[in-house]
Motif scaffolding. Structure first.
Motif, short mmCIF file in Angstrom:
data_model
loop_
_atom_site.label_atom_id
_atom_site.label_comp_id
_atom_site.label_asym_id
_atom_site.label_seq_id
_atom_site.Cartn_x
_atom_site.Cartn_y
_atom_site.Cartn_z
N LEU A 6 7.32 -27.29 33.25
CA LEU A 6 8.09 -26.06 33.33
C LEU A 6 8.07 -25.50 34.73
O LEU A 6 7.02 -25.46 35.39
CB LEU A 6 7.52 -25.01 32.37
CG LEU A 6 7.44 -25.40 30.90
CD1 LEU A 6 6.64 -24.37 30.12
CD2 LEU A 6 8.83 -25.56 30.33
N ALA A 7 9.21 -25.04 35.22
CA ALA A 7 9.29 -24.33 36.50
C ALA A 7 8.75 -22.92 36.29
O ALA A 7 8.58 -22.47 35.15
CB ALA A 7 10.73 -24.28 36.99
N LEU A 8 8.48 -22.22 37.37
CA LEU A 8 8.00 -20.83 37.26
C LEU A 8 9.00 -19.95 36.51
O LEU A 8 8.62 -18.99 35.86
CB LEU A 8 7.73 -20.25 38.64
CG LEU A 8 6.48 -20.77 39.34
CD1 LEU A 8 6.43 -20.27 40.78
CD2 LEU A 8 5.23 -20.37 38.59
N VAL A 44 -0.23 -26.71 37.00
CA VAL A 44 -1.27 -25.92 36.34
C VAL A 44 -0.98 -25.93 34.85
O VAL A 44 0.17 -25.75 34.44
CB VAL A 44 -1.26 -24.46 36.88
CG1 VAL A 44 -2.28 -23.61 36.19
CG2 VAL A 44 -1.44 -24.44 38.38
N PRO A 45 -2.00 -26.14 34.01
CA PRO A 45 -1.76 -26.04 32.57
C PRO A 45 -1.14 -24.68 32.24
O PRO A 45 -1.55 -23.65 32.80
CB PRO A 45 -3.15 -26.17 31.96
CG PRO A 45 -3.95 -26.89 32.99
CD PRO A 45 -3.40 -26.45 34.32
N SER A 46 -0.13 -24.67 31.38
CA SER A 46 0.57 -23.43 31.06
C SER A 46 -0.35 -22.36 30.48
O SER A 46 -0.05 -21.18 30.58
CB SER A 46 1.73 -23.72 30.11
OG SER A 46 2.68 -24.52 30.77
N ASP A 47 -1.47 -22.78 29.91
CA ASP A 47 -2.42 -21.81 29.35
C ASP A 47 -3.67 -21.69 30.22
O ASP A 47 -4.70 -21.21 29.77
CB ASP A 47 -2.80 -22.19 27.92
CG ASP A 47 -3.43 -23.58 27.86
OD1 ASP A 47 -3.40 -24.31 28.87
OD2 ASP A 47 -3.95 -23.92 26.78
N VAL A 52 -4.25 -29.03 38.20
CA VAL A 52 -4.53 -30.34 37.63
C VAL A 52 -4.78 -31.33 38.77
O VAL A 52 -4.02 -31.39 39.74
CB VAL A 52 -3.34 -30.81 36.76
CG1 VAL A 52 -3.56 -32.22 36.26
CG2 VAL A 52 -3.12 -29.86 35.61
N LYS A 53 -5.84 -32.09 38.66
CA LYS A 53 -6.21 -33.07 39.69
C LYS A 53 -5.37 -34.34 39.53
O LYS A 53 -4.98 -34.71 38.43
CB LYS A 53 -7.69 -33.41 39.56
CG LYS A 53 -8.60 -32.18 39.61
CD LYS A 53 -9.50 -32.25 40.80
CE LYS A 53 -10.51 -31.13 40.84
NZ LYS A 53 -10.01 -29.82 41.04
N ASP A 54 -5.13 -35.03 40.64
CA ASP A 54 -4.35 -36.27 40.64
C ASP A 54 -4.96 -37.34 39.75
O ASP A 54 -4.25 -38.14 39.15
CB ASP A 54 -4.20 -36.83 42.06
CG ASP A 54 -3.12 -36.12 42.85
OD1 ASP A 54 -2.34 -35.36 42.25
OD2 ASP A 54 -3.05 -36.35 44.07
N SER A 55 -6.27 -37.36 39.66
CA SER A 55 -6.95 -38.41 38.89
C SER A 55 -6.93 -38.16 37.38
O SER A 55 -7.27 -39.05 36.61
CB SER A 55 -8.39 -38.53 39.36
OG SER A 55 -9.06 -37.29 39.20
N GLN A 56 -6.52 -36.98 36.96
CA GLN A 56 -6.52 -36.66 35.54
C GLN A 56 -5.54 -37.56 34.79
O GLN A 56 -4.47 -37.89 35.29
CB GLN A 56 -6.15 -35.18 35.33
CG GLN A 56 -6.35 -34.72 33.91
CD GLN A 56 -6.30 -33.20 33.81
OE1 GLN A 56 -6.50 -32.51 34.79
NE2 GLN A 56 -6.03 -32.73 32.62
N VAL A 57 -5.90 -37.94 33.58
CA VAL A 57 -5.06 -38.79 32.74
C VAL A 57 -3.89 -37.98 32.21
O VAL A 57 -4.07 -36.85 31.76
CB VAL A 57 -5.89 -39.39 31.58
CG1 VAL A 57 -5.03 -40.25 30.68
CG2 VAL A 57 -7.07 -40.17 32.12
N LEU A 64 2.71 -28.15 31.38
CA LEU A 64 2.27 -27.80 32.73
C LEU A 64 3.32 -26.93 33.41
O LEU A 64 4.52 -27.16 33.27
CB LEU A 64 2.07 -29.06 33.58
CG LEU A 64 1.00 -30.04 33.14
CD1 LEU A 64 1.03 -31.28 34.01
CD2 LEU A 64 -0.37 -29.38 33.21
N THR A 65 2.85 -25.95 34.15
CA THR A 65 3.73 -25.16 34.99
C THR A 65 3.71 -25.78 36.37
O THR A 65 2.65 -26.02 36.94
CB THR A 65 3.26 -23.69 35.06
OG1 THR A 65 3.27 -23.15 33.73
CG2 THR A 65 4.16 -22.87 35.95
#
Length: 171
Positions: A6-8, A44-47, A52-57, A64-65
């Motif tokens: 999602l965009a801002l 960033v997680p919407s909640d 969020v880090k690049d290495s995250q699955v 995500l925002t």
């Protein structure tokens, strides 16, 4: 995988993610869609509030925002206003043209010109402006009007919108 971006503004950003392995892949594809460098995109997680880090699955994220630190080209608007004023006493008409580039409702660039038409013909300055398809560049060509009313244009100038925003204090 069901990952919503999602965009801002709340609009969904449509990106092909079927073979994305990491958030780094997602960020690169979002950046390509937005027409900016991948380094300018934060997710960033919407909640949540943590980036969020690049290495995250990828599968571990839901919605995500997306934050475009350069600028969101969807917030760019080009407003052009033209008017004329006739003076019967002087048997002349004044033509006005104002072009404004707005970012999220704030003016970041403006150009104003005027011309006159009377018994001597046309004279004054004029301009034409337009945005690039990607929304990253503003093109402006300006010129002089001579007696016959045909503009004699100078070379078109390409203005990077990112630089205009930086001058005005935007990221």
């Amino acid at each position: 995988m069901v990952l919503q971006l999602l965009a801002l503004s709340g609009e969904e950003i449509q990106v092909e993610l079927s073979d994305a392995q990491s958030m780094k892949d997602v960020r690169a594809r979002v950046a390509a869609k937005l027409g900016c460098d991948a380094g300018a995109v934060l997710m960033v997680p919407s909640d949540g509030t943590e980036v969020v880090k690049d290495s995250q699955v990828v599968d571990s994220c839901g919605a995500l925002t997306v934050i475009n630190q350069s600028f969101d080209s969807r917030l760019i608007r080009l407003h052009i206003e033209e008017s004329k004023q006739y003076s019967p006493r002087q048997a002349s008409t004044l033509f006005y043209k104002t072009s404004q580039l707005l970012y999220d409702g704030n003016m970041v660039w403006e150009r104003q010109d005027r011309q006159i038409c009377d018994e001597m013909g046309y004279r004054g300055r004029t301009h034409d402006v337009y945005l690039s398809e990607c929304g990253q560049l503003l093109f402006c060509r300006s010129g002089f009007l001579r007696r016959r009313g045909v503009p004699e244009y100078e070379p078109t100038k390409a203005i990077q919108i990112q630089h205009l925003l930086q001058k005005r204090g935007f990221r």
